[in-house]
Design a protein around this motif. Sequence first.
Motif, PDB file in Angstrom:
ATOM      1  N   ASN A  52       0.837  -1.202   0.000  1.00 36.86           N
ATOM      2  CA  ASN A  52       0.000   0.000   0.000  1.00 36.86           C
ATOM      3  C   ASN A  52       0.875   1.257   0.000  1.00 36.86           C
ATOM      4  OD1 ASN A  52       0.818   0.440   2.770  1.00 36.86           O
ATOM      5  ND2 ASN A  52      -0.678  -1.104   3.348  1.00 36.86           N
ATOM      6  N   VAL A  53       0.224   2.402  -0.033  1.00 42.35           N
ATOM      7  CA  VAL A  53       0.941   3.677  -0.101  1.00 42.35           C
ATOM      8  C   VAL A  53       1.700   3.970   1.190  1.00 42.35           C
ATOM      9  CG1 VAL A  53       0.536   6.188  -0.074  1.00 42.35           C
ATOM     10  CG2 VAL A  53      -0.443   4.779  -1.864  1.00 42.35           C
ATOM     11  N   THR A  54       1.101   3.626   2.314  1.00 43.54           N
ATOM     12  CA  THR A  54       1.756   3.908   3.586  1.00 43.54           C
ATOM     13  C   THR A  54       3.098   3.181   3.646  1.00 43.54           C
ATOM     14  OG1 THR A  54      -0.462   4.039   4.511  1.00 43.54           O
ATOM     15  CG2 THR A  54       1.352   4.007   6.082  1.00 43.54           C
ATOM     16  N   PHE A 112      -3.767  12.519   2.372  1.00 48.53           N
ATOM     17  CA  PHE A 112      -4.527  11.389   2.896  1.00 48.53           C
ATOM     18  C   PHE A 112      -4.060  11.096   4.334  1.00 48.53           C
ATOM     19  CE2 PHE A 112      -5.844   6.977   3.431  1.00 48.53           C
ATOM     20  CZ  PHE A 112      -7.167   7.102   3.038  1.00 48.53           C
ATOM     21  N   SER A 115      -3.704   8.595   6.340  1.00 51.39           N
ATOM     22  CA  SER A 115      -2.780   7.501   6.654  1.00 51.39           C
ATOM     23  C   SER A 115      -1.332   7.970   6.478  1.00 51.39           C
ATOM     24  CB  SER A 115      -3.056   6.296   5.744  1.00 51.39           C
ATOM     25  OG  SER A 115      -2.252   5.210   6.111  1.00 51.39           O
ATOM     26  N   SER A 173      -0.113  14.885  -2.123  1.00 54.55           N
ATOM     27  CA  SER A 173      -1.087  14.224  -2.997  1.00 54.55           C
ATOM     28  C   SER A 173      -1.166  15.004  -4.300  1.00 54.55           C
ATOM     29  CB  SER A 173      -2.486  14.243  -2.368  1.00 54.55           C
ATOM     30  OG  SER A 173      -2.538  13.412  -1.252  1.00 54.55           O
ATOM     31  N   PHE A 233      -7.872  13.721  -2.016  1.00 51.45           N
ATOM     32  CA  PHE A 233      -8.926  12.700  -1.943  1.00 51.45           C
ATOM     33  C   PHE A 233     -10.294  13.263  -1.571  1.00 51.45           C
ATOM     34  CE2 PHE A 233     -10.103  11.636   2.504  1.00 51.45           C
ATOM     35  CZ  PHE A 233      -9.257  12.493   3.177  1.00 51.45           C
ATOM     36  N   ASP A 270       2.050  11.506  -4.329  1.00 50.58           N
ATOM     37  CA  ASP A 270       1.053  10.441  -4.172  1.00 50.58           C
ATOM     38  C   ASP A 270       0.041  10.565  -5.320  1.00 50.58           C
ATOM     39  OD1 ASP A 270      -1.122   8.875  -3.480  1.00 50.58           O
ATOM     40  OD2 ASP A 270      -1.134   9.466  -1.365  1.00 50.58           O
ATOM     41  N   PHE A 312      -2.239   8.347  -6.159  1.00 49.91           N
ATOM     42  CA  PHE A 312      -3.338   7.387  -5.991  1.00 49.91           C
ATOM     43  C   PHE A 312      -4.624   7.897  -6.644  1.00 49.91           C
ATOM     44  CE2 PHE A 312      -3.973   3.886  -2.594  1.00 49.91           C
ATOM     45  CZ  PHE A 312      -4.753   3.151  -3.453  1.00 49.91           C
ATOM     46  N   GLN A 313      -4.922   9.202  -6.432  1.00 48.90           N
ATOM     47  CA  GLN A 313      -6.187   9.736  -6.962  1.00 48.90           C
ATOM     48  C   GLN A 313      -6.010  10.380  -8.334  1.00 48.90           C
ATOM     49  OE1 GLN A 313      -9.107   9.162  -5.905  1.00 48.90           O
ATOM     50  NE2 GLN A 313      -8.996   8.710  -3.719  1.00 48.90           N
ATOM     51  N   LYS A 350      -8.104   1.766  -7.142  1.00 48.66           N
ATOM     52  CA  LYS A 350      -9.148   2.754  -7.449  1.00 48.66           C
ATOM     53  C   LYS A 350      -9.302   2.875  -8.971  1.00 48.66           C
ATOM     54  CE  LYS A 350      -7.683   5.270  -3.321  1.00 48.66           C
ATOM     55  NZ  LYS A 350      -8.788   5.045  -2.396  1.00 48.66           N
TER      56      LYS A 350
END
Length: 388
Positions: free
Chosen positions: A83-85, A111, A113, A158, A162, A187, A189-190, A213
Amino acid sequence: MTDDLLRYRAEFPILERSTYLISNSLGAMPRGVYDAMKGYADIWATRGVRAWEERWWMLAAEVGDEIGALMNAAKGSVSTHQNVTTCQAVVASCFDFSGKRNKVVYSDMNFPSVMYFWEAQQANGARVHMVKTDDGITVPTQRMIDAIDEETLLVPMSHVIFRSAYIQDAKAIIEKAHKVGAMVVLDTFQSLGTVPVDVQALDTDFACGGVLKWLCGGPGVGYLYVRPDLGRKLEPRLTGWTAHQSPFSFEIGPTRYTDPPYRFMNGTPHIPALEAARPGLKIIQEVGVERIREKSERQTAKLMALAEKNGWRVNTPRDAEKRGGTVSIDMPDSQEVCRELLKRDVLVDWRPKAGVRMSPHFYNTDEEIDKAVATVNEILHERVPSAR
Ligand SMILES: Cc1ncc(COP(=O)(O)O)c(C=O)c1O
């Protein structure tokens, strides 16, 4: 208007039975995952331990390259993690926070986390500087830039926020970081899979995210890009045998680092998750992020216009260039409305300080957007009959 991307709908079984507007949280599962999982079970069942040398050892790097291709990363520069963490932890473990350059700058829109992780690094000497949002939607770029100074070591940021889908000005922030000798952990992710990402054009030092995602890859695969020049030098202390030059020599004593991407990994890789990730990555590669983005801009604009027509607060930037793939709508009693939407098979989520997040992806129809908005209206009118 014909929408060529709708031909991919048949690849995603859940679209037949629900209005799926939650790709910001969990992308729809591609049908191909059934075969991928069967293939995983078959090789384990029939080849047993030989599966490692025949397929599994190479998988982390292969999937890393498939993810890397979506963000213009050089081959071999993307490692995979849970995961990202964990990706942030691997990055942190490359640095020493006991010196003067120990400041870590990020926004309170990151985010959580990731924030919990960096807050905890204060015990190792990291000094956290948190940049505050003014409106709960955007991150003030100038405030980020001003906070990054000669004592800054890392800027974990990010790309797309998010809560609000605000696209940060990564280029400007990375430029400032480099000017003063700091490094950025972007990051994505989004963003990756819905907003174009080019790690080389951005010249980011690190990029991380996950596949579950917008990449429709399921849980269990995070990715970490390390710029190749850094990748050859850095020595993560969160390490293990897969990062060793000769893992099967089982040498005693300090490690001898191998090259990226395995250099940034540690223990036994997450094979089932890597297998499950591939069908989604293949489809996203085939569809192309440019086409996804074009459709997303149109559909998010439509969704915002409908929300505003109904008088609901929209916690997402109006400007398409600053908006990712999600629209956060804070209608009255939004948390309760979200629960009702789920009961009626309109799949969305709710976040504090955001509202109901709706995220059309390349497989969604315009009618599904109309349906989601109509269902919100139905719910609100049932709750307060006078609103009819
Ligand atoms: C921007 C961003 N970063 C990170 C995460 C999740 O982090 P992790 O992969 O460590 O669970 C999310 C998840 O929802 C996210 O939106």
